[in-house]
Write a protein that holds these residues in place. Structure first.
Motif, PDB file in Angstrom:
ATOM      1  N   VAL A 512       0.862  -1.187   0.000  1.00 23.44           N
ATOM      2  CA  VAL A 512       0.000   0.000   0.000  1.00 23.44           C
ATOM      3  C   VAL A 512       0.892   1.229   0.000  1.00 23.44           C
ATOM      4  CG1 VAL A 512      -1.787   1.301   1.219  1.00 23.44           C
ATOM      5  CG2 VAL A 512      -1.814  -1.209   1.279  1.00 23.44           C
ATOM      6  N   GLN A 513       0.589   2.160  -0.892  1.00 23.10           N
ATOM      7  CA  GLN A 513       1.281   3.451  -0.940  1.00 23.10           C
ATOM      8  C   GLN A 513       0.250   4.570  -0.816  1.00 23.10           C
ATOM      9  OE1 GLN A 513       2.693   5.299  -4.708  1.00 23.10           O
ATOM     10  NE2 GLN A 513       4.740   5.017  -3.856  1.00 23.10           N
ATOM     11  N   GLN A 514       0.429   5.401   0.208  1.00 21.86           N
ATOM     12  CA  GLN A 514      -0.471   6.535   0.420  1.00 21.86           C
ATOM     13  C   GLN A 514       0.342   7.825   0.366  1.00 21.86           C
ATOM     14  OE1 GLN A 514      -2.214   7.032   4.338  1.00 21.86           O
ATOM     15  NE2 GLN A 514      -4.134   7.771   3.447  1.00 21.86           N
ATOM     16  N   GLN A 515      -0.076   8.752  -0.498  1.00 20.69           N
ATOM     17  CA  GLN A 515       0.651  10.000  -0.676  1.00 20.69           C
ATOM     18  C   GLN A 515      -0.315  11.177  -0.767  1.00 20.69           C
ATOM     19  OE1 GLN A 515       2.829   8.612  -4.291  1.00 20.69           O
ATOM     20  NE2 GLN A 515       4.648   9.284  -3.187  1.00 20.69           N
ATOM     21  N   LYS A 516       0.243  12.344  -0.519  1.00 20.41           N
ATOM     22  CA  LYS A 516      -0.525  13.573  -0.696  1.00 20.41           C
ATOM     23  C   LYS A 516       0.408  14.618  -1.281  1.00 20.41           C
ATOM     24  CE  LYS A 516      -3.780  16.668   1.662  1.00 20.41           C
ATOM     25  NZ  LYS A 516      -4.934  16.242   0.864  1.00 20.41           N
ATOM     26  N   LEU A 517       0.063  15.130  -2.455  1.00 18.75           N
ATOM     27  CA  LEU A 517       0.882  16.143  -3.104  1.00 18.75           C
ATOM     28  C   LEU A 517       0.206  17.500  -2.957  1.00 18.75           C
ATOM     29  CD1 LEU A 517       2.629  15.849  -6.576  1.00 18.75           C
ATOM     30  CD2 LEU A 517       1.520  17.961  -5.874  1.00 18.75           C
ATOM     31  N   ASN A 518       0.841  18.382  -2.221  1.00 19.04           N
ATOM     32  CA  ASN A 518       0.386  19.764  -2.088  1.00 19.04           C
ATOM     33  C   ASN A 518       1.420  20.670  -2.736  1.00 19.04           C
ATOM     34  OD1 ASN A 518      -0.627  18.571   0.917  1.00 19.04           O
ATOM     35  ND2 ASN A 518      -2.118  19.682  -0.300  1.00 19.04           N
ATOM     36  N   SER A 519       0.989  21.522  -3.626  1.00 13.81           N
ATOM     37  CA  SER A 519       1.913  22.466  -4.250  1.00 13.81           C
ATOM     38  C   SER A 519       1.189  23.770  -4.552  1.00 13.81           C
ATOM     39  CB  SER A 519       2.511  21.886  -5.534  1.00 13.81           C
ATOM     40  OG  SER A 519       1.563  21.883  -6.582  1.00 13.81           O
ATOM     41  N   GLU A 520       1.946  24.869  -4.457  1.00 15.68           N
ATOM     42  CA  GLU A 520       1.420  26.190  -4.790  1.00 15.68           C
ATOM     43  C   GLU A 520       2.522  26.980  -5.476  1.00 15.68           C
ATOM     44  OE1 GLU A 520       1.802  25.697  -1.262  1.00 15.68           O
ATOM     45  OE2 GLU A 520      -0.023  24.511  -1.041  1.00 15.68           O
ATOM     46  N   LEU A 521       2.159  27.709  -6.508  1.00 16.68           N
ATOM     47  CA  LEU A 521       3.076  28.632  -7.170  1.00 16.68           C
ATOM     48  C   LEU A 521       2.544  30.046  -6.958  1.00 16.68           C
ATOM     49  CD1 LEU A 521       5.496  29.276  -8.965  1.00 16.68           C
ATOM     50  CD2 LEU A 521       4.036  28.877 -10.976  1.00 16.68           C
ATOM     51  N   TYR A 522       3.296  30.830  -6.180  1.00 20.25           N
ATOM     52  CA  TYR A 522       2.890  32.195  -5.843  1.00 20.25           C
ATOM     53  C   TYR A 522       3.806  33.195  -6.527  1.00 20.25           C
ATOM     54  CZ  TYR A 522      -0.066  30.332  -2.110  1.00 20.25           C
ATOM     55  OH  TYR A 522      -1.042  29.668  -1.403  1.00 20.25           O
ATOM     56  N   ARG A 523       3.262  34.383  -6.778  1.00 20.38           N
ATOM     57  CA  ARG A 523       4.059  35.501  -7.272  1.00 20.38           C
ATOM     58  C   ARG A 523       3.900  36.668  -6.316  1.00 20.38           C
ATOM     59  NH1 ARG A 523      -0.026  36.002 -12.345  1.00 20.38           N
ATOM     60  NH2 ARG A 523      -1.782  37.001 -11.256  1.00 20.38           N
ATOM     61  N   THR A 524       4.934  37.481  -6.246  1.00 25.53           N
ATOM     62  CA  THR A 524       4.903  38.674  -5.407  1.00 25.53           C
ATOM     63  C   THR A 524       4.975  39.891  -6.317  1.00 25.53           C
ATOM     64  OG1 THR A 524       6.040  37.504  -3.629  1.00 25.53           O
ATOM     65  CG2 THR A 524       6.042  39.905  -3.533  1.00 25.53           C
TER      66      THR A 524
END
Length: 886
Positions: A512-524
């Motif tokens: 069993v493989q459990q993953q969570k991918l969280n990503s954000e690309l922000y600009r200033t």
């Protein structure tokens, strides 16, 4: 009562003695004279050993028979210099007279006197290091590269007759667990009595009777005096400009305790992290079946030049490396391998890249000034019980690897800065237990549990590619964040039915493989406001991958043939969802992945192999995320396809040839790999940025490869020569700027080397590698690229006056590419050493890069891309060192 019990025991013992009958005989030579110390073995009809003994001074022997059931029993008599004799036992009371005939050739043991020699016993080949060592050789690694049949790569990886070794044992113990560089660098060659090459190495005792292993291992047999005390060395070195090199190593190799503990630091371009290299890591990860993605973000650096690392690396590094093994008894041991690496590196380069498409050329130029800070902390504890009836192995590993890179770069005359932080924490425990039953059948229980976190942050200032990422308006910067925590477990139980030479193994398990991918690309923005670049640059992806599997394996082995058939059947279920990107998918597949392996012994020393496998594979979480990720400052990646599925056929055949007496080793290997994919990466290229989207389109990759290597010791010249040819051809598709290109890439390379003892005081080594690479696209106005490179290395070692040694070395590189000027480089080094024997100290003065070369140009080819780069490298360095041995 006690007297009665004692009487019964005495009577039982007496009956037991009287019940045993002696089987007697006499072993003579053809002249009728008794032969002493002949091995006499009694075997049953199935080949199992019942009893054994040796003849006395007159050639007589006697063995006890426990019963009268002698049907099919045979007596085997063997001795060096005689042919083996086998006689059937017909009468237990009869005295057997056996006559041995002389044998002109003995393949079991080969000894060549007054010159370098090998001895061969069964699957084990014994080298004597003293036959190949020179006075300047300090470590066993210095000697291994001079032994015919053994090859040591620049990263320390050892191969025997074309096959990578699976383990390096120290007096039979696995102290270093595949990270054996510290052993070959530290153990003095004078402390090693024999280097044993163990073919068909099977470290699990209970599996040796029906051994199907095809692994090759090296065992360093130490001299008795090397086991009596702690030994090691300490090095202090200083040089110009502002260089240092320090090392402290302590070793002990007795029956109860073995250790190699080392502390080192330098800024002369020697990467101490090489000592932590796991040479068979890819095979281990494949066995675990845990296909989590590697780091998703990078700085887009140009890689490294085609030079030895010590010539280009600007570093300041330190390593603590502790390897300790304690044996509770012959069958139970505990091992601890602890290490911590701290490194600080600088890298500067300029790069120009061109990608050739139909009717257009995409090009960009860049320069980078990088400061890199890799760290590695590893703690491994291994408990191993290895007996004839059971096997227990529990391996706990903790890896913590923080990594930071700061870069100032200029791309197409636009300056910017970036900082990349990556921090991986990996904790795992692997448990394996085997039990042999009275029936010789074997139960196996296995469990692996792993948790990984790998957060990554990439910050870029000022903002780049405003037309794509900020509606054409200038802005202050970009920030890309990624988190992929992973839980993984793999568990199975198996049962092996052992029937003499035939073994059936049935396995059932799940992972069993459990993953969570969280990503954000922000600009200033210029006003300091931070916001998401768009709704399409965010990921919140949940991933669950489950596999239920069974495997039926059938193995047969005898003196000539080893054959194995594996029929693994698996049910694969994958669920993944992302509410932000309106993604909710499910995939279930049933796969059968058969494989067949055959090894046939054409003679005592030579064998052929043949292998076939078919494998279905599914992609991972990095194949399906929909939100765009800024991989580096000029690469945007996303996906618009289902999970990648691949079907791979692989067929291979090989031939290994060995003549131990002549010290001749030859191996040939050919393979063909056909991989069919249901997805393809589509690249949109411009002069400033590349964007990749994975699309649902069939893609075929076909690879043909062939290689042959040979090694021979020339007794008359006291030299080891080696050579080899490698050929590979790949056919594959690329989708770039909406054009589909079918590419053919072909590489052929040649190598030739010699380790020669010209006189008693002069040694010479030479190694040459020449490679030619051709790339071609099958389209109108075909894109063609050609690349040729010759690399030569040579060293002259001279013993001048008493205890003074001079080394002169040179390295020449020549590169030709049809559209670029030829590149030529000649590096030269000098080293002089004085051995002060009374103090057990070596004083050493050396100068590297005598020509003071401070920049290096390189050319790289990849399909329809050409990259040229200029790297800034250390110039001339002078070092003075003192090494004290104890």
């Amino acid at each position: 009562m006690k007297k009665l019990t004692l009487t019964c025991w005495l009577l039982l013992a007496a009956f037991s003695v009287f019940a045993q009958k002696p089987l007697k005989g006499l072993v003579k030579d053809v002249s009728g004279k008794g032969v002493e110390s002949v091995n006499v073995t009694l075997k049953d009809a199935e080949g199992n050993i019942i009893n054994f003994t040796r003849t006395n001074k007159t050639g007589a022997f006697s063995m006890e028979l426990k019963n009268d059931q002698i049907a099919g029993y045979k007596i085997e008599a063997s001795s060096i210099g005689y042919k083996k004799l086998v006689t059937t036992v017909t009468d237990a009371a009869k005295s057997y007279d056996l006559t041995l005939h002389p044998s002109e050739t003995t393949l079991e043991t080969v000894t060549v006197k007054n010159r370098p020699s090998l001895t061969a016993r069964g699957d084990t080949l014994n080298y004597r290091p003293s036959d190949f060592a020179d006075k300047q050789d300090r470590s066993i690694g210095d000697v291994l590269k001079k032994m015919p049949g053994i090859e040591v790569a620049e990263d320390g990886k050892i191969s025997y007759n074309g096959k990578s070794i699976s383990n390096l044992y120290v007096d039979g113990d696995n102290l270093l667990d595949d990270k054996y560089n510290i052993g070959t660098k530290s153990i003095p060659q004078s402390a090693v009595d024999k280097v044993q090459v163990i073919q068909n190495d099977q470290p699990i005792k209970m599996m040796r009777k029906n051994n199907m292993s095809d692994d090759v291992a090296l065992n360093l047999v130490l001299k008795d005096e090397a086991k009596l005390k702690v030994m090691g060395d300490a090095t202090v070195g200083a040089g110009m400009p502002a260089r240092f090199d320090e090392n402290l190593t302590a070793m002990l190799f007795n029956k109860k305790l073995k250790f190699i503990n080392n502390l080192k630091g330098n800024n002369i371009g020697n990467d101490p992290g090489i000592d932590l290299t796991s040479h068979n890591l890819s095979d281990y990860l494949k066995k675990l079946d845990n296909d989590r993605p590697n780091a998703l973000l990078s700085t887009g650096a140009a890689g490294v030049p085609s030079l030895p690392q010590s010539r280009y690396l600007f570093n300041k590094a330190g390593l603590l490396n502790l390897n300790n093994l304690y044996k509770f008894n012959q069958d139970l041991q505990l091992r601890a391998n602890l290490s911590y690496l701290y490194d600080h590196r600088n890298q500067q380069y300029n790069k120009f890249s061109q990608t050739y498409l139909s009717g257009q050329t995409i090009s960009y130029s860049e320069s980078q000034n990088n400061t890199i800070n890799p760290q590695k902390l590893r703690a491994q504890f291994n408990l191993n019980g290895n007996a004839d009836k059971y096997y227990l192995n529990n391996n706990f590993v903790l890896d913590y690897t923080p990594f930071k890179t700061s870069s100032g770069f200029v791309i197409n005359n636009i300056p910017a800065n970036q900082v990349l932080r990556q921090e991986t924490l990996d904790i795992s425990n692997e448990f394996n237990y085997r039990k042999k039953l009275k029936s010789e059948d074997v139960i196996n229980l296995y469990s692996y549990l792993n948790h990984t976190t790998q957060p990554e942050n990439l910050n870029i200032t000022p903002g780049l590619n405003a037309d794509i990422l900020n509606n054409g308006n200038s802005y202050l910067g970009l920030s890309q964040y990624i988190r992929i925590p992973t839980w993984y477990t793999n568990n199975y139980a198996s049962f092996a039915f052992v029937n003499n030479r035939f073994v059936q193994t049935y396995k059932a398990g799940f992972n069993v493989q459990q993953q969570k991918l969280n990503s954000e690309l922000y600009r200033t923005q210029n006003n300091g406001l931070t916001e998401a670049v768009s709704g399409h640059t965010v990921n919140d992806l949940d991933w669950l991958k489950t596999k239920l599997y069974t495997d039926a394996t059938y193995e047969f082995t005898n003196d000539k043939l080893k054959a194995g058939l594996s029929l693994p059947l698996s049910y694969n279920l994958i669920k993944y969802s992302d509410d932000i990107n309106q993604l909710d998918k499910r995939l279930d597949k049933l796969f059968l992945n058969p494989s067949l392996n055959i090894k046939y012994q054409t003679s005592v020393e030579n064998y052929v192999t043949a292998n076939y496998s078919f494998r279905n594979d599914l992609g991972g979480i990095d194949d399906v995320y929909r939100g765009t990720v800024l991989k580096n400052y000029r690469s945007l990646f996303a996906n618009d396809a289902p999970i990648s599925e691949s079907k791979a056929h692989n067929i291979a055949a090989g031939f290994n040839y060995r003549k131990a007496m002549q010290m001749l080793f030859v191996n040939l290997m050919a393979s063909y790999n056909d991989v069919e994919l249901n997805t393809i990466s589509s690249y949109s290229l411009s002069n400033n940025i590349q964007q990749r989207v994975v699309l649902p389109l069939s893609n075929h990759i076909r690879t043909l490869s062939f290689n042959t290597n040979a090694s021979k010791y020339l007794f008359a010249l006291k030299s080891t020569i080696s050579g080899g040819i490698t050929y590979s051809q790949s056919r594959y598709d690329q989708l770039q700027n909406n054009e589909l290109f079918a590419f053919t890439a072909q590489t052929i390379s040649y190598k030739l080397g010699i380790e020669a003892k010209l006189t008693n005081f002069i040694n010479w080594s030479y190694l040459a590698n020449f490679s030619v690479t051709d790339n071609k696209a099958k389209v109108a106005n075909a894109i063609k690229t050609n690349f040729q490179q010759l690399r030569q290395q040579s060293t002259l070692a001279i013993a001048t006056v008493k205890n003074v040694y001079l080394n002169l070395s040179a390295e020449h590189l020549f590169t030709h590419q049809s559209t670029q000027p030829n590149l030529k480089y000649l590096f030269a080094d000098m080293n002089i050493k004085y051995k002060y024997l009374k103090m057990k100290t070596d004083f050493e003065f050396g100068i590297t890069n005598l020509a003071n070369i401070k920049s290096f140009d390189a050319v790289y080819l990849s399909a329809n891309s050409l990259t040229t780069g200029t790297y800034y490298i250390p110039g001339r360095v002078a070092m003075l060192k003192a090494t004290f041995s104890f």
